[in-house]
Write a protein that holds these residues in place. Structure first.
Motif, mmCIF file in Angstrom:
data_model
loop_
_atom_site.group_PDB
_atom_site.id
_atom_site.type_symbol
_atom_site.label_atom_id
_atom_site.label_comp_id
_atom_site.label_asym_id
_atom_site.label_seq_id
_atom_site.Cartn_x
_atom_site.Cartn_y
_atom_site.Cartn_z
ATOM 1 N N PRO A 104 2.523 0.210 48.650
ATOM 2 C CA PRO A 104 2.933 0.727 49.967
ATOM 3 C C PRO A 104 3.289 2.218 49.943
ATOM 4 O O PRO A 104 3.276 2.872 50.989
ATOM 5 N N ALA A 105 3.588 2.740 48.751
ATOM 6 C CA ALA A 105 3.935 4.166 48.659
ATOM 7 C C ALA A 105 2.781 5.050 49.113
ATOM 8 O O ALA A 105 2.984 6.210 49.470
ATOM 9 N N PHE A 106 1.561 4.512 49.130
ATOM 10 C CA PHE A 106 0.386 5.338 49.435
ATOM 11 C C PHE A 106 0.018 5.346 50.923
ATOM 12 O O PHE A 106 -0.933 6.008 51.315
ATOM 13 N N ALA A 107 0.771 4.597 51.738
ATOM 14 C CA ALA A 107 0.422 4.490 53.167
ATOM 15 C C ALA A 107 0.461 5.859 53.840
ATOM 16 O O ALA A 107 -0.467 6.230 54.576
ATOM 17 N N TRP A 108 1.515 6.608 53.614
ATOM 18 C CA TRP A 108 1.623 7.939 54.216
ATOM 19 C C TRP A 108 0.472 8.831 53.758
ATOM 20 O O TRP A 108 -0.156 9.525 54.561
ATOM 21 N N PHE A 109 0.183 8.750 52.440
ATOM 22 C CA PHE A 109 -0.870 9.598 51.870
ATOM 23 C C PHE A 109 -2.206 9.355 52.559
ATOM 24 O O PHE A 109 -2.935 10.287 52.889
ATOM 25 N N GLU A 110 -2.525 8.085 52.809
ATOM 26 C CA GLU A 110 -3.819 7.757 53.413
ATOM 27 C C GLU A 110 -3.947 8.257 54.838
ATOM 28 O O GLU A 110 -5.052 8.349 55.375
ATOM 29 N N GLY A 111 -2.804 8.558 55.454
ATOM 30 C CA GLY A 111 -2.841 9.076 56.819
ATOM 31 C C GLY A 111 -3.181 10.552 56.891
ATOM 32 O O GLY A 111 -3.435 11.082 57.980
ATOM 33 N N GLN A 112 -3.179 11.232 55.741
ATOM 34 C CA GLN A 112 -3.510 12.666 55.744
ATOM 35 C C GLN A 112 -4.935 12.871 56.241
ATOM 36 O O GLN A 112 -5.844 12.148 55.827
ATOM 37 N N ARG A 113 -5.124 13.883 57.089
ATOM 38 C CA ARG A 113 -6.421 14.109 57.710
ATOM 39 C C ARG A 113 -7.565 14.208 56.694
ATOM 40 O O ARG A 113 -8.592 13.545 56.832
ATOM 41 N N HIS A 114 -7.381 15.009 55.643
ATOM 42 C CA HIS A 114 -8.502 15.202 54.715
ATOM 43 C C HIS A 114 -8.796 13.931 53.923
ATOM 44 O O HIS A 114 -9.934 13.682 53.529
ATOM 45 N N VAL A 115 -7.762 13.107 53.728
ATOM 46 C CA VAL A 115 -7.971 11.847 53.019
ATOM 47 C C VAL A 115 -8.737 10.885 53.927
ATOM 48 O O VAL A 115 -9.733 10.269 53.510
ATOM 49 N N ALA A 116 -8.287 10.777 55.182
ATOM 50 C CA ALA A 116 -8.976 9.924 56.153
ATOM 51 C C ALA A 116 -10.427 10.390 56.329
ATOM 52 O O ALA A 116 -11.346 9.566 56.397
ATOM 53 N N ASN A 117 -10.634 11.705 56.359
ATOM 54 C CA ASN A 117 -12.002 12.247 56.480
ATOM 55 C C ASN A 117 -12.855 11.846 55.281
ATOM 56 O O ASN A 117 -14.011 11.449 55.440
ATOM 57 N N ALA A 118 -12.289 11.990 54.091
ATOM 58 C CA ALA A 118 -13.047 11.653 52.875
ATOM 59 C C ALA A 118 -13.412 10.171 52.887
ATOM 60 O O ALA A 118 -14.532 9.791 52.516
ATOM 61 N N ILE A 119 -12.491 9.332 53.338
ATOM 62 C CA ILE A 119 -12.754 7.894 53.393
ATOM 63 C C ILE A 119 -13.829 7.597 54.447
ATOM 64 O O ILE A 119 -14.764 6.834 54.196
ATOM 65 N N ALA A 120 -13.727 8.275 55.584
ATOM 66 C CA ALA A 120 -14.746 8.089 56.634
ATOM 67 C C ALA A 120 -16.119 8.534 56.131
ATOM 68 O O ALA A 120 -17.151 7.977 56.521
ATOM 69 N N ALA B 56 9.901 10.125 38.133
ATOM 70 C CA ALA B 56 10.371 8.758 37.874
ATOM 71 C C ALA B 56 9.226 7.766 37.795
ATOM 72 O O ALA B 56 9.384 6.652 37.307
ATOM 73 N N GLY B 57 8.050 8.165 38.286
ATOM 74 C CA GLY B 57 6.905 7.263 38.221
ATOM 75 C C GLY B 57 5.625 8.028 38.446
ATOM 76 O O GLY B 57 5.654 9.204 38.838
ATOM 77 N N GLY B 58 4.502 7.371 38.220
ATOM 78 C CA GLY B 58 3.213 8.042 38.329
ATOM 79 C C GLY B 58 2.653 8.119 39.748
ATOM 80 O O GLY B 58 1.625 8.744 39.968
ATOM 81 N N GLU B 59 3.314 7.472 40.722
ATOM 82 C CA GLU B 59 2.729 7.392 42.064
ATOM 83 C C GLU B 59 2.532 8.764 42.700
ATOM 84 O O GLU B 59 1.469 9.048 43.271
ATOM 85 N N LEU B 60 3.550 9.612 42.632
ATOM 86 C CA LEU B 60 3.391 10.941 43.226
ATOM 87 C C LEU B 60 2.301 11.715 42.505
ATOM 88 O O LEU B 60 1.502 12.419 43.131
ATOM 89 N N ALA B 61 2.234 11.570 41.195
ATOM 90 C CA ALA B 61 1.189 12.240 40.427
ATOM 91 C C ALA B 61 -0.194 11.731 40.850
ATOM 92 O O ALA B 61 -1.141 12.510 41.007
ATOM 93 N N ALA B 62 -0.314 10.413 41.066
ATOM 94 C CA ALA B 62 -1.604 9.851 41.501
ATOM 95 C C ALA B 62 -1.999 10.417 42.859
ATOM 96 O O ALA B 62 -3.170 10.725 43.099
ATOM 97 N N MET B 63 -1.021 10.568 43.748
ATOM 98 C CA MET B 63 -1.335 11.150 45.055
ATOM 99 C C MET B 63 -1.770 12.601 44.919
ATOM 100 O O MET B 63 -2.674 13.048 45.622
ATOM 101 N N VAL B 64 -1.136 13.323 44.009
ATOM 102 C CA VAL B 64 -1.527 14.714 43.772
ATOM 103 C C VAL B 64 -2.983 14.762 43.296
ATOM 104 O O VAL B 64 -3.793 15.546 43.793
ATOM 105 N N VAL B 65 -3.324 13.897 42.352
ATOM 106 C CA VAL B 65 -4.699 13.875 41.827
ATOM 107 C C VAL B 65 -5.677 13.501 42.942
ATOM 108 O O VAL B 65 -6.701 14.172 43.144
ATOM 109 N N CYS B 66 -5.361 12.462 43.702
ATOM 110 C CA CYS B 66 -6.259 12.025 44.786
ATOM 111 C C CYS B 66 -6.402 13.117 45.843
ATOM 112 O O CYS B 66 -7.503 13.366 46.351
#
Ligand code: 6GU
Length: 227
Positions: free
Chosen positions: A11-27, A142-152
């Motif tokens: 669920p930590a990634f829900a906000w990230f997926e809402g980013q315009r460039h991320v949504a565009n890349a997925i589209a 504290a965890g890799g989630e923020l790092a994963a979002m940075v990479v994505c």
């Protein structure tokens, strides 16, 4: 581009997926999916981590749990998988992410990102089940989630269709087009604010001079950085 993120907190990634460039890349055809280690743990009551042998603070993500999650996802031995696919453990001691590595990853057909938690991974995960260890800087999260979002974020914005303007990723900070230097400064309206004026050259309409000025600014910033 297909990215699988292994995490204890999808669920930590829900906000990230809402980013315009991320949504565009997925589209535009990119795929971003999540595997929750906890859904695949062979242990009772959803256990995924354990105390470190030899003692010490924190909890370590178990090697058998990571293996079970990867087998569930890929239907094969993770040891073999890592020789065919970029399987990347997010860990503070890894290779530090930079623009060249982002370009390298953006050229892959598929990535697997493994997020650690607590004190990180059992070392055998890093030794046998991944192709890369990647860090986003010399500090500890504290965890890799923020790092994963940075990479994505960094990878997906390089893909065609992610940004409105394709030129944006060619000539930006640290790109080959700028010789690895930081980007030149940008200004927009108003042309003057509290007496702070936009450099005249940018208002001149002389494209060749503007270009020269920008490259010079970028070079100067690069020099200042290495002094
Ligand atoms: Cl990839 N993980 C964690 N936990 N901390 C970090 C990092 C990664 N990169 C920098 N600090």
């Amino acid at each position: 581009m297909e990215i699988d993120v292994f995490t204890l907190f999808p669920p930590a990634f829900a906000w990230f997926e809402g980013q315009r460039h991320v949504a565009n890349a997925i589209a535009a055809g990119a795929r971003l999916e999540y595997v929750d280690y906890r859904d695949h743990t062979p242990l009772r009551s959803g256990q995924v981590d354990d105390t470190p042998f030899g003692g010490g603070a924190g909890m370590v993500l178990r090697v058998d749990v990571v293996e079970a999650a990867m087998r569930a996802r890929y239907g094969r031995d993770p040891v073999e998988l890592a020789s065919e696919r970029r399987v990347i453990a997010l860990t503070p001691g890894g290779r530090v992410l930079d623009d060249a590595l982002v370009d390298e990853l953006a050229a892959e057909p598929a990535l697997t990102l493994l997020c650690g938690r607590y004190e990180g991974f059992d070392e055998r995960v890093l030794e046998h089940m991944v192709s890369d260890r990647l860090s986003i800087g010399r500090y500890v999260l504290a965890g890799g989630e923020l790092a994963a979002m940075v990479v994505c974020d960094a990878v997906l914005r390089k893909l065609p269709g992610a940004l409105g303007h394709e030129g944006s990723v060619v000539e930006e900070s640290f790109s080959a087009a700028l010789g690895g230097a930081p980007e030149y400064p940008h200004y927009t309206r108003p042309a003057e604010h509290r007496g702070w004026r936009v450099p005249d050259v940018l208002l001149s309409g002389h494209h060749a001079r503007i270009r020269e000025w920008r490259l010079e600014q970028s070079r100067m910033r690069g020099d200042a950085e290495t002094e």
